[in-house]
Write a protein that holds these residues in place. Structure first.
Motif, PDB file in Angstrom:
ATOM      1  N   ALA A   1       0.887  -1.210  -0.023  1.00  0.00           N
ATOM      2  CA  ALA A   1      -0.066  -0.077  -0.074  1.00  0.00           C
ATOM      3  C   ALA A   1       0.881   1.206  -0.047  1.00  0.00           C
ATOM      4  CB  ALA A   1      -1.040  -0.045   1.337  1.00  0.00           C
ATOM      5  N   ILE A   2       2.057   1.261   0.519  1.00  0.00           N
ATOM      6  CA  ILE A   2       2.955   2.335   0.594  1.00  0.00           C
ATOM      7  C   ILE A   2       3.915   2.434  -0.421  1.00  0.00           C
ATOM      8  CG2 ILE A   2       2.524   2.602   3.181  1.00  0.00           C
ATOM      9  CD1 ILE A   2       5.574   1.584   3.439  1.00  0.00           C
ATOM     10  N   LYS A   3       3.870   1.408  -1.206  1.00  0.00           N
ATOM     11  CA  LYS A   3       5.126   1.453  -2.234  1.00  0.00           C
ATOM     12  C   LYS A   3       4.906   2.291  -3.358  1.00  0.00           C
ATOM     13  CE  LYS A   3       7.887  -1.901  -4.642  1.00  0.00           C
ATOM     14  NZ  LYS A   3       7.908  -3.201  -5.390  1.00  0.00           N
ATOM     15  N   ASP A   4       5.990   2.995  -3.557  1.00  0.00           N
ATOM     16  CA  ASP A   4       5.886   3.928  -4.874  1.00  0.00           C
ATOM     17  C   ASP A   4       4.778   4.923  -4.748  1.00  0.00           C
ATOM     18  OD1 ASP A   4       8.295   2.585  -6.040  1.00  0.00           O
ATOM     19  OD2 ASP A   4       6.893   1.061  -6.894  1.00  0.00           O
ATOM     20  N   LYS A   5       4.319   5.447  -3.468  1.00  0.00           N
ATOM     21  CA  LYS A   5       3.582   6.529  -3.452  1.00  0.00           C
ATOM     22  C   LYS A   5       3.907   7.576  -2.868  1.00  0.00           C
ATOM     23  CE  LYS A   5      -0.900   3.930  -2.797  1.00  0.00           C
ATOM     24  NZ  LYS A   5      -1.879   3.500  -1.616  1.00  0.00           N
ATOM     25  N   PRO A   6       3.412   8.781  -3.602  1.00  0.00           N
ATOM     26  CA  PRO A   6       4.161  10.107  -2.802  1.00  0.00           C
ATOM     27  C   PRO A   6       3.434  10.516  -1.531  1.00  0.00           C
ATOM     28  CG  PRO A   6       2.451  10.360  -4.805  1.00  0.00           C
ATOM     29  CD  PRO A   6       2.756   8.979  -4.566  1.00  0.00           C
ATOM     30  N   TRP A   7       3.784  11.397  -0.782  1.00  0.00           N
ATOM     31  CA  TRP A   7       2.907  11.696   0.469  1.00  0.00           C
ATOM     32  C   TRP A   7       1.451  12.202  -0.186  1.00  0.00           C
ATOM     33  CZ3 TRP A   7       5.836   9.618   3.862  1.00  0.00           C
ATOM     34  CH2 TRP A   7       6.996   9.893   3.961  1.00  0.00           C
ATOM     35  N   SER A   8       0.581  11.780   0.846  1.00  0.00           N
ATOM     36  CA  SER A   8      -0.903  12.056   0.601  1.00  0.00           C
ATOM     37  C   SER A   8      -1.183  13.687   0.805  1.00  0.00           C
ATOM     38  CB  SER A   8      -1.760  11.228   1.490  1.00  0.00           C
ATOM     39  OG  SER A   8      -3.033  11.662   1.622  1.00  0.00           O
ATOM     40  N   THR A   9      -2.073  14.021   0.028  1.00  0.00           N
ATOM     41  CA  THR A   9      -2.494  15.496   0.121  1.00  0.00           C
ATOM     42  C   THR A   9      -3.786  15.465   0.541  1.00  0.00           C
ATOM     43  OG1 THR A   9      -2.694  15.706  -2.111  1.00  0.00           O
ATOM     44  CG2 THR A   9      -0.665  16.404  -1.242  1.00  0.00           C
ATOM     45  N   ILE A  10      -4.278  14.309   1.260  1.00  0.00           N
ATOM     46  CA  ILE A  10      -5.850  14.487   1.521  1.00  0.00           C
ATOM     47  C   ILE A  10      -6.316  15.354   2.496  1.00  0.00           C
ATOM     48  CG2 ILE A  10      -5.969  12.453   3.393  1.00  0.00           C
ATOM     49  CD1 ILE A  10      -8.237  11.081   1.623  1.00  0.00           C
ATOM     50  N   TYR A  11      -5.503  15.674   3.676  1.00  0.00           N
ATOM     51  CA  TYR A  11      -5.689  16.586   4.661  1.00  0.00           C
ATOM     52  C   TYR A  11      -5.589  18.157   4.030  1.00  0.00           C
ATOM     53  CZ  TYR A  11      -6.355  12.621   7.878  1.00  0.00           C
ATOM     54  OH  TYR A  11      -6.468  11.561   8.361  1.00  0.00           O
ATOM     55  N   ASN A  12      -6.500  18.930   4.309  1.00  0.00           N
ATOM     56  CA  ASN A  12      -6.422  20.293   3.684  1.00  0.00           C
ATOM     57  C   ASN A  12      -7.053  21.197   4.892  1.00  0.00           C
ATOM     58  OD1 ASN A  12      -5.055  20.312   1.144  1.00  0.00           O
ATOM     59  ND2 ASN A  12      -6.663  18.635   0.603  1.00  0.00           N
ATOM     60  N   PRO A  13      -6.574  21.188   5.838  1.00  0.00           N
ATOM     61  CA  PRO A  13      -7.275  22.018   7.075  1.00  0.00           C
ATOM     62  C   PRO A  13      -7.089  23.801   6.617  1.00  0.00           C
ATOM     63  CG  PRO A  13      -5.016  21.250   7.825  1.00  0.00           C
ATOM     64  CD  PRO A  13      -5.511  20.659   6.492  1.00  0.00           C
ATOM     65  N   PRO A  14      -7.992  24.487   6.893  1.00  0.00           N
ATOM     66  CA  PRO A  14      -7.913  25.695   6.574  1.00  0.00           C
ATOM     67  C   PRO A  14      -7.012  26.546   7.387  1.00  0.00           C
ATOM     68  CG  PRO A  14      -9.441  25.798   8.307  1.00  0.00           C
ATOM     69  CD  PRO A  14      -9.255  24.058   7.970  1.00  0.00           C
ATOM     70  N   LYS A  15      -6.073  27.445   6.726  1.00  0.00           N
ATOM     71  CA  LYS A  15      -4.688  28.122   7.268  1.00  0.00           C
ATOM     72  C   LYS A  15      -5.145  28.490   8.878  1.00  0.00           C
ATOM     73  CE  LYS A  15      -1.613  29.062   3.864  1.00  0.00           C
ATOM     74  NZ  LYS A  15      -2.178  28.552   2.494  1.00  0.00           N
ATOM     75  N   LYS A  16      -6.325  28.969   9.064  1.00  0.00           N
ATOM     76  CA  LYS A  16      -6.707  29.554  10.314  1.00  0.00           C
ATOM     77  C   LYS A  16      -8.146  29.092  10.967  1.00  0.00           C
ATOM     78  CE  LYS A  16      -4.391  34.096  10.450  1.00  0.00           C
ATOM     79  NZ  LYS A  16      -4.600  35.676  10.500  1.00  0.00           N
TER      80      LYS A  16
END
Lengths: 117, 342
Positions: B308-323
């Protein structure tokens, strides 16, 4: 004294001392006892400098970041989230900072070498 | 129960600067193998039917560690898209283990209480040394060096497996006891070179006078009111369970940890993307080793996790607001909320 920068005060105490801007572990030999450690963010290679320092200032970080936590354990003042501190402050600058209010003052005082907390 | 846990953890996360995580962020890593991790936890639930939950909780040992792991599981339940009923069932099972470890303030709003009154009385009958500025500073430095070693051994996210702050315990007359426990400092199966380390852990018992102490759900998030150096009335240090009060010995130990923390950091930050992912996966399983083995499950990550982790870039699934991130994390963590990071 001139207020030159404000960050987030995360470990209380007022300290006066000489700035040492640290960009990496290779700066280690130049760090002297009671220097003020100014860096982007502390990392484990800087532990000997943290132990010698009289205070820590970082460009980034929050209340629960590493420098904040260990400063409180060592009882030394610390300010984080002082944006561009490593650019605004220069090696050898004499400053006074307040780890509660987050205020950093530059001082022009030849008799600065009287530190208190 | 879980609602309060979520509130406590949101409070703990809320004070974090998310840009400071190094050498990786779990927010980029855990989503890669969320389904596989939840499958492992479900296997634990199934196997736990044959063991005592009290005994199982003891294999975790550390309440702060379990709070962190529950938080990560709550996140995985969402990113893996697990159905609400199943989310609730899994989360409540993990929470039931936490209830067995924490004696008070289970969710860790402002303390980490694990001892009974009689246990504290027993500790206080042991020999303590008189505090001093010199001792307070040295203990602070020892804490700092070991803290950073733990950071390199377990990254920012599994730190609780190496450090747990416990307390405060009210001793009367403005005095409190705080216990700072460093453990698992020589994880040979994870980092082979640590087999030569002089100890696997140490504990600092600090009695403070006129100093207030608090922590949040993450016990290393400590706060003091008052001066913990001047306010150190007495202390006791145990290295691998043996009383050690000579400041000279503590200085040597501090110097050793200072050196090793830098070396360990150089080691972990020198790993390439694939090596770092594999090492961190191994780490996440390692910190559950005793727990898995008690249930008869081999602790090593399985093939599905590695794949599952092989050849994968870091996930960007979390996108909290800056503030004002609290609402975002509350929605992510709360298993009742139909909110899925994307």
């Amino acid at each position: 004294m001139q207020l030159i920068l404000t960050g987030l005060g995360v470990s209380q105490g007022i300290v006066k001392g000489k700035v040492k801007v640290i960009n990496g572990k290779d700066d280690h030999p130049h760090f002297e006892e009671d220097d003020i450690l100014v860096t982007h963010l502390t990392d484990p290679t800087m532990v000997p400098m943290m132990s010698k320092s009289s205070g820590i200032i970082c460009n980034i970080g929050g209340l629960t970041s590493h420098p904040s936590i260990v400063s409180r354990e060592m009882g030394i003042p610390c300010i984080v989230s002082a944006d561009k501190a490593t650019t605004i402050l220069k090696d050898g600058d004499i400053i006074q900072f307040d780890g509660k209010t987050g205020e950093i003052h530059k001082i022009d005082d030849k008799n600065w070498n009287m530190r208190w907390k | 129960m879980l609602t309060k846990f979520v509130e406590s953890y949101v409070q703990a996360i809320g004070d974090m600067d998310m840009t400071t995580f190094e050498p990786l962020s779990l927010f980029g890593f855990h989503p890669m193998f969320d389904k596989e991790w939840i499958a492992r936890i479900e296997k634990c639930m199934e196997y736990s039917k044959h063991v005592s939950m009290d005994d199982l909780a003891k294999k975790i040992k550390n309440a702060s560690h379990l709070r962190a792991q529950l938080c990560f599981i709550l996140m995985d339940l969402k990113t893996a898209g697990i159905a609400p009923e199943k989310r609730k069932k899994i989360a409540e099972w993990v929470y039931s283990l936490l209830e067995k470890l924490a004696k008070k303030d289970v969710n860790g709003f402002k303390s980490n209480i694990k001892h009974t009154h009689s246990e504290i009385e027993k500790i206080m009958k042991k020999k303590f040394e008189k505090g001093s500025i010199e001792a307070g500073k040295l203990l602070g430095r020892l804490y700092t060096s070991a803290y950073h070693l733990v950071n390199g051994l377990y990254t920012d996210f599994y730190t609780d497996w190496g450090i747990e702050n416990i307390g405060p315990y009210d001793l009367g007359d403005g005095r409190i006891l705080v216990i700072k426990k460093f453990a698992n400092l020589n994880p040979k199966l994870l980092w082979a070179h640590t087999k030569d380390f002089p100890c696997s852990g140490f504990t600092i018992y600090s009695v403070y006078k006129d100093v207030k102490f608090s922590c949040d759900a993450i016990s290393v998030h400590t706060q003091y009111e008052g001066d913990p150096i001047k306010g150190l009335e007495s202390f006791r240090v145990e290295i691998d369970g043996k009383e050690t009060h000579q400041l000279g010995v503590l200085k040597v130990l501090n110097e050793f940890f200072e050196k090793k923390s830098a070396e360990q950091w150089d080691l972990i930050t020198s790993l390439d993307h694939e090596e770092l992912k594999k090492k961190t996966l191994l780490m996440r399983c390692f910190i559950f080793k005793d727990f898995f083995e008690h249930l008869g499950i081999h602790w090593i990550p399985n093939k599905e996790m590695f794949d599952a982790i092989k050849d994968k870039p870091w996930s960007t699934i979390y996108n909290p607001p800056k503030k004002d991130q609290n609402e975002y994390w509350r929605n992510v963590l709360d298993p009742k909320e139909e909110f899925y990071p994307s």
